[in-house]
Design a protein around this motif. Structure first.
Motif, mmCIF file in Angstrom:
data_model
loop_
_atom_site.group_PDB
_atom_site.id
_atom_site.type_symbol
_atom_site.label_atom_id
_atom_site.label_comp_id
_atom_site.label_asym_id
_atom_site.label_seq_id
_atom_site.Cartn_x
_atom_site.Cartn_y
_atom_site.Cartn_z
ATOM 1 N N LYS A 298 -2.512 5.927 -2.669
ATOM 2 C CA LYS A 298 -2.662 4.808 -1.736
ATOM 3 C C LYS A 298 -1.315 4.320 -1.193
ATOM 4 N N VAL A 299 -0.216 4.782 -1.807
ATOM 5 C CA VAL A 299 1.117 4.327 -1.396
ATOM 6 C C VAL A 299 1.682 5.307 -0.377
ATOM 7 N N GLU A 300 2.071 4.795 0.778
ATOM 8 C CA GLU A 300 2.590 5.643 1.849
ATOM 9 C C GLU A 300 4.011 6.117 1.532
ATOM 10 N N SER B 118 10.569 8.757 -3.818
ATOM 11 C CA SER B 118 10.317 7.683 -2.867
ATOM 12 C C SER B 118 11.592 6.910 -2.590
ATOM 13 N N LYS C 129 11.181 3.737 -1.964
ATOM 14 C CA LYS C 129 10.723 2.387 -2.298
ATOM 15 C C LYS C 129 11.459 1.861 -3.531
ATOM 16 N N LEU D 231 7.476 0.412 -7.504
ATOM 17 C CA LEU D 231 6.833 1.603 -8.061
ATOM 18 C C LEU D 231 6.279 1.326 -9.461
ATOM 19 N N THR E 271 3.244 -0.836 -9.242
ATOM 20 C CA THR E 271 2.133 -0.040 -8.730
ATOM 21 C C THR E 271 1.525 0.782 -9.861
#
Length: 68
Positions: free
Chosen positions: A25-27, A44, A46, A51, A54
């Motif tokens: 679900k994480v882009e 990532s 991010k 993370l 999440t």
């Protein structure tokens, strides 16, 4: 992109499936799961805290091991 290693308290395929569903679900995230070693590698840009939070949504204990 930075590759981060997390230790996640996964015990079965259901656990790794939950991690997979959440990370899908994480882009902009690529990931690998090693169930026997209870490790998740996430590529990532991010923030690490994002993370980790999440991953914690799957209800498992999560520990950040650093970058690889």
């Amino acid at each position: 992109m930075t590759k981060h290693e997390f230790e996640v308290a996964m015990t079965c395929e259901g656990c790794s499936g939950a991690v997979t569903r959440i990370l899908n679900k994480v882009e902009g995230v690529k990931f690998e799961i090693d169930l026997p070693k209870k490790l998740v590698w996430i590529e990532s840009d991010k923030d690490v805290n994002f993370l980790k939070e999440t991953l914690e949504k799957c209800g498992k204990e999560v520990k950040y091991n650093g970058t690889k």
